[in-house]
Enzyme design. Structure first.
Site, PDB file in Angstrom:
ATOM      1  N   LEU A 527      39.918   1.855   0.255  1.00 48.75           N
ATOM      2  CA  LEU A 527      38.798   1.177  -0.002  1.00 48.75           C
ATOM      3  C   LEU A 527      37.992   1.641  -1.212  1.00 48.75           C
ATOM      4  O   LEU A 527      37.099   1.019  -1.600  1.00 48.75           O
ATOM      5  CB  LEU A 527      37.958   1.250   1.386  1.00 48.75           C
ATOM      6  CG  LEU A 527      38.372   0.892   2.669  1.00 48.75           C
ATOM      7  CD1 LEU A 527      37.760   1.064   3.996  1.00 48.75           C
ATOM      8  CD2 LEU A 527      38.495  -0.656   2.335  1.00 48.75           C
ATOM      9  N   PHE A 532      34.173  13.202  -2.430  1.00 46.85           N
ATOM     10  CA  PHE A 532      34.981  14.372  -1.604  1.00 46.85           C
ATOM     11  C   PHE A 532      36.612  13.941  -1.246  1.00 46.85           C
ATOM     12  O   PHE A 532      37.260  14.603  -0.571  1.00 46.85           O
ATOM     13  CB  PHE A 532      34.508  15.038  -0.246  1.00 46.85           C
ATOM     14  CG  PHE A 532      33.144  15.562  -0.479  1.00 46.85           C
ATOM     15  CD1 PHE A 532      33.167  16.453  -1.781  1.00 46.85           C
ATOM     16  CD2 PHE A 532      32.144  15.497   0.320  1.00 46.85           C
ATOM     17  CE1 PHE A 532      31.685  16.955  -1.736  1.00 46.85           C
ATOM     18  CE2 PHE A 532      31.057  16.167   0.117  1.00 46.85           C
ATOM     19  CZ  PHE A 532      30.809  17.031  -1.007  1.00 46.85           C
ATOM     20  N   VAL A 535      39.163   6.979   0.420  1.00 44.84           N
ATOM     21  CA  VAL A 535      38.776   6.178   1.719  1.00 44.84           C
ATOM     22  C   VAL A 535      39.663   5.057   2.140  1.00 44.84           C
ATOM     23  O   VAL A 535      40.053   4.283   1.111  1.00 44.84           O
ATOM     24  CB  VAL A 535      37.383   5.996   1.923  1.00 44.84           C
ATOM     25  CG1 VAL A 535      37.205   5.212   3.373  1.00 44.84           C
ATOM     26  CG2 VAL A 535      36.140   6.910   1.760  1.00 44.84           C
ATOM     27  N   ASP A 646      21.797  13.338   0.149  1.00 50.20           N
ATOM     28  CA  ASP A 646      22.935  12.757  -0.861  1.00 50.20           C
ATOM     29  C   ASP A 646      22.683  11.091  -0.758  1.00 50.20           C
ATOM     30  O   ASP A 646      23.678  10.438  -0.633  1.00 50.20           O
ATOM     31  CB  ASP A 646      24.404  12.962  -0.609  1.00 50.20           C
ATOM     32  CG  ASP A 646      25.081  12.715  -1.830  1.00 50.20           C
ATOM     33  OD1 ASP A 646      24.604  12.589  -2.918  1.00 50.20           O
ATOM     34  OD2 ASP A 646      26.343  12.725  -1.725  1.00 50.20           O
TER      35      ASP A 646
END
Length: 837
Positions: A527, A532, A535, A646
């Site tokens: 996706l 980090f 996905v 964030d």
């Protein structure tokens, strides 16, 4: 024949005129003024419209009612749903007949549909009869002379839609029944297989039921507790007070209805797939989903069969109740649970010849029956109601009455209802993550672990040995932990770790199941790429779609961030926060499993010149409002104050209705209730969204999130990225550019040009104003999220914003907020790292 020929001729002439000059609007239908194709009947307040339509170019034509100027258009009532007109028939008309009834005839004057062939009118002729459309969507035939009493109304003949103030229910004495019948398909309004009605037991708490072919239950709401249906824990409480059930046992009537706040439109729709949805529209905007009856497989009636319990958060979703085993292990192994479960141990009560167990007040027999408690459950079907209870101890009395009746299989004491008991097989039980009620299931006492003293001693001995073994294992584990910090790597130790932190309903998934769900992390299922790690989209065995965040070993999100996100977000529940479903750890693999958001993140639309047209102003304003609600929950309404740290466009996910959900809580921090500011030695965030005091001094607070929100709002309005913005050859940053436009009364020039002029100027200017207030350099000058919510609702006007002058490139120092807003006397934080993501 002459009259018919004249009517045909008039119709033909009118159809030519209407096609050339546009549709004509009527206020009513009278014997001398029928409704023809090309004409519409409009309610006085221009809310509803009635006319001829063809659903999805089906080739058939109908007369129906829909909301005027709301999209997508939803037809809420159809006259001739089971007898369509031919699409090529342009001479059909809806008229008042000679006997005062309303009838639809085709172009050859053949009868197609009628309200009633034998309507009696009090006046001497039918010229006093008219058909009108009211602002609540009710199509009424009435006498216009005298009291103007209605002769017929569409509210008494519902189709697939229940409008506010319509009634769903029955009148036993008069043989009346009002129920919804779904369309056969999206293109065919004829009667489908699904119907919705209010349960016909006048002596039982009401519940809504969806039937297949009027005989097979497909879904039920659970009993009504005088404010809501207890089997629908996610009913949106904004409109909760508008739902009501009126019943009169003596008259044999029971009706369900609802109403909405002023200037809010809505409808309850039974789809051709048997789904019940409540849609609403506020302040002239298009439709949004309020609540939905069937959201997953567990909502379907009897998915797990008798004595089975369904939980959508578990795999497999069906299990047998305690003390029961599958009736057919072969069928259950194939995922077919409808045969249900059977009891393992016969009830003591069933073994007695007198069919009566020992009363609870007496001496407890080791072989007596007992009860097992299920929490947060949807109560089974076929409940009975006990009215005669001891007012001082209702719970104990409810339990005693069930225990002393051998036919009683379960009981529940429900607020605002009372004591419910069950005498039939327990079916359609569901486990909820929130809401629901406690149910007590009758079991043989040996199934409860209370039957045999020897077994009890053996059990205690075993527990003692287990405790000793656990203590040894724990000591070894602590010894290893002192040597090296690591997150638990096995499924069992991870479950132990999570158990200590008590997250709600957080599941631990098997790594092999996630591999299967994502097709071995196939590139086609990817996706996106976060800061980090990637996905992926996945699909579990039960058909539920998920999003899997795979943390790369080299990512900036280490052990602490993983633990933080896993445990923090699992305890945060809000419709504008993304929901974490569970996690998975295997060796170096760390996975977080979220609910799947079909429209991905906001940046995929906002910064794509081909897709941003999807974001009309109403959608953008709704996204801004949703983010405000989510942040307000984090800062003020959740059980702890959470700072996200964030917030940015790529961390705003969009569901199927383009509603926003804040995601990525890896950097989030909990602030104690008495603290205003925290400091950190490691400044980690995203360039362009970090507040000055955080970027330069390591200080963060809720005002840090407010700053990020301000940047985000200005980006949503303009579709411009703050970090890559440039204005010709001028050295002018994005925030300075926005402030200059505002200061020169040119705030509307910030709006994305793809919107054209299709936006609310007042809403845009209010959002620009809020955005600039949020990005002020001094944290104390910024509003709180509570202030912002008030400003958006027009209940509060903010001050004039100050010009933002801070940039990382040219500011080595930034003044601190006033001392009274800082608890610590000195800021000793030093910046060791700024990470851009």
């Amino acid at each position: 024949m002459q009259l018919g020929s004249g009517t045909l001729f008039f119709s033909f002439i009118f159809s030519l005129l209407s096609s050339q000059y546009g549709a004509e609007v009527l206020n009513n239908i009278t014997p001398s003024h029928p409704l023809f194709e090309g004409q519409t009947l409009v309610s006085p307040g221009l809310i509803f419209e009635l006319g001829f339509f063809s659903p999805n170019r089906s080739g058939n034509k109908y007369v129906g009612i829909w909301h005027k100027d709301r999209f997508p258009r939803k037809v809420v009532w159809v006259a001739n749903r089971n007898k369509p007109l031919a699409l090529i028939d342009t001479l059909a008309s809806l008229r008042i007949s000679s006997n005062g009834s309303l009838e639809l005839v085709d172009g050859k004057q053949n009868f197609v549909w009628s309200t009633n062939d034998t309507i009696q009118v009090s006046s001497s002729n039918t010229s006093s009869v008219a058909a009108v459309l009211s602002d609540d969507g009710n199509f009424v035939v009435k006498e216009v002379i005298g009291a103007g009493e209605s002769i017929w109304q569409s509210f008494h003949h519902p189709g697939d839609t229940l409008l506010p103030n319509m009634m769903l229910g029955f009148d036993i004495k008069n043989g009346k029944s009002f129920f919804l019948t779904a369309w056969k398909s999206e293109s065919d309004p004829s009667s489908g297989i699904y119907t919705t009605e209010l349960g016909r037991r006048t002596d039982m708490p009401a519940q809504l039921i969806i039937w297949i072919n009027r005989s097979i239950p497909f879904w039920r709401s659970g009993p009504w507790d005088k404010s809501k249906f207890i089997g629908m824990p996610n009913m949106d409480d904004r409109y909760l007070n508008g739902f009501k059930v009126d019943e009169n046992v003596e008259q044999g009537t029971k009706y369900y209805s609802y109403n909405l706040p002023e200037k809010t439109l809505g409808y309850l729709d039974l789809s051709s797939q048997g789904k019940l949805k409540l849609m609403y529209s506020e302040n002239g905007r298009n439709w949004s989903l309020n609540c939905e009856a069937q959201k997953n497989r567990c909502d379907i009636y009897g998915t797990c069969g008798p004595y089975g319990i369904c939980s959508i958060s578990e795999s497999p979703i069906c299990k047998c109740l305690k003390g029961f085993v599958p009736k057919s292990h072969q069928e259950w192994s194939k995922g077919d649970w409808t045969s249900g479960c059977v009891r393992k141990t016969e009830l003591f009560c069933d073994r007695q010849t007198n069919k009566k167990s020992v009363p609870l007040q007496g001496k407890k027999d080791d072989n007596d029956d007992g009860f097992w408690k299920i929490i947060r459950a949807k109560v089974p079907d076929y409940h009975q109601y006990i009215t005669s209870l001891d007012l001082e101890d209702k719970f104990n009395d409810c339990k005693i009455q069930c225990l002393n009746n051998c036919s009683c299989l379960a009981y529940a004491l429900v607020n605002n209802i009372g004591c419910l008991v069950w005498y039939k097989d327990l079916i359609d039980i569901q486990k909820f993550s929130n809401g629901g009620v406690d149910i007590y299931i009758r079991l043989a006492r040996r199934e409860l672990g209370e039957g045999n003293s020897f077994k009890l001693i053996a059990c205690l001995t075993a527990i003692g040995l287990i405790i000793i073994l656990v203590a040894i294992v724990f000591s070894l584990h602590r010894l290893r932990a002192n040597r090296k910090e690591s997150i638990p790597t096995s499924r069992d130790t991870l479950r132990e770790y999570i158990g200590k932190h008590d997250p709600s309903e957080l599941l631990i998934y098997d790594f092999d199941n996630i591999l299967t769900a994502t097709d071995n992390f196939s590139i086609t299922n990817k996706l996106g790429q976060g800061g980090f790690g990637p996905v992926y989209k996945g699909m579990l065995q039960d058909g539920k779609e998920i999003a899997v965040k795979r943390l790369s070993s080299s990512s900036g999100q280490g052990i602490e961030e993983f633990k933080n996100e896993m445990l923090l977000i699992s305890n945060l529940q809000h419709k504008n926060l993304v929901r974490i479903m569970g996690c998975c750890v295997k060796q170096d693999e760390k996975l977080l499993i979220y609910e799947f958001m079909p429209n991905k993140s906001l940046d995929t639309f906002l910064f794509d010149t081909r897709k941003r047209s999807v974001l009309d102003w109403a959608t953008r304003f709704n996204i801004i409002q949703g983010i405000v609600r989510g942040l307000l929950y984090l800062h003020h309404d959740s059980y702890v104050k959470v700072i996200h740290r964030d917030l940015k466009v790529s961390n705003i996910l969009l569901d199927e209705k383009m509603n926003p959900k804040i995601s990525d809580f890896g950097l989030a921090r909990i602030i104690e209730g008495t603290q205003n500011l925290e400091n950190t030695h490691k400044v980690v965030g995203t360039r362009g969204y970090m507040s000055p005091e955080y970027a330069m001094g390591g200080l963060f607070s809720e005002k840090s999130d407010v700053y990020s929100f301000g940047v985000l709002v200005l980006e949503i309005i303009s579709s411009k990225k703050n970090i890559s913005f440039s204005l010709y050859d001028q050295q002018l940053g994005f925030l300075a550019y926005a402030w200059n436009l505002w200061n020169e009364d040119k705030g509307l020039e910030l709006v994305d040009e793809t919107l054209g002029g299709s936006y609310s100027s007042s809403e845009v200017l209010k959002c620009v104003h809020i955005g600039l207030l949020c990005v002020q350099d001094n944290a104390v000058d910024r509003p709180t999220m509570a202030d912002i919510a008030l400003m958006l609702s027009r209940e509060k006007d903010g001050p004039q914003p100050k010009m933002p002058v801070f940039t990382i490139q040219n500011s080595a120092y930034h003044p601190r907020p006033h001392s009274e807003s800082i608890n610590s006397s000195k800021n000793e934080a030093s910046i060791t790292m700024i990470e851009g993501r």
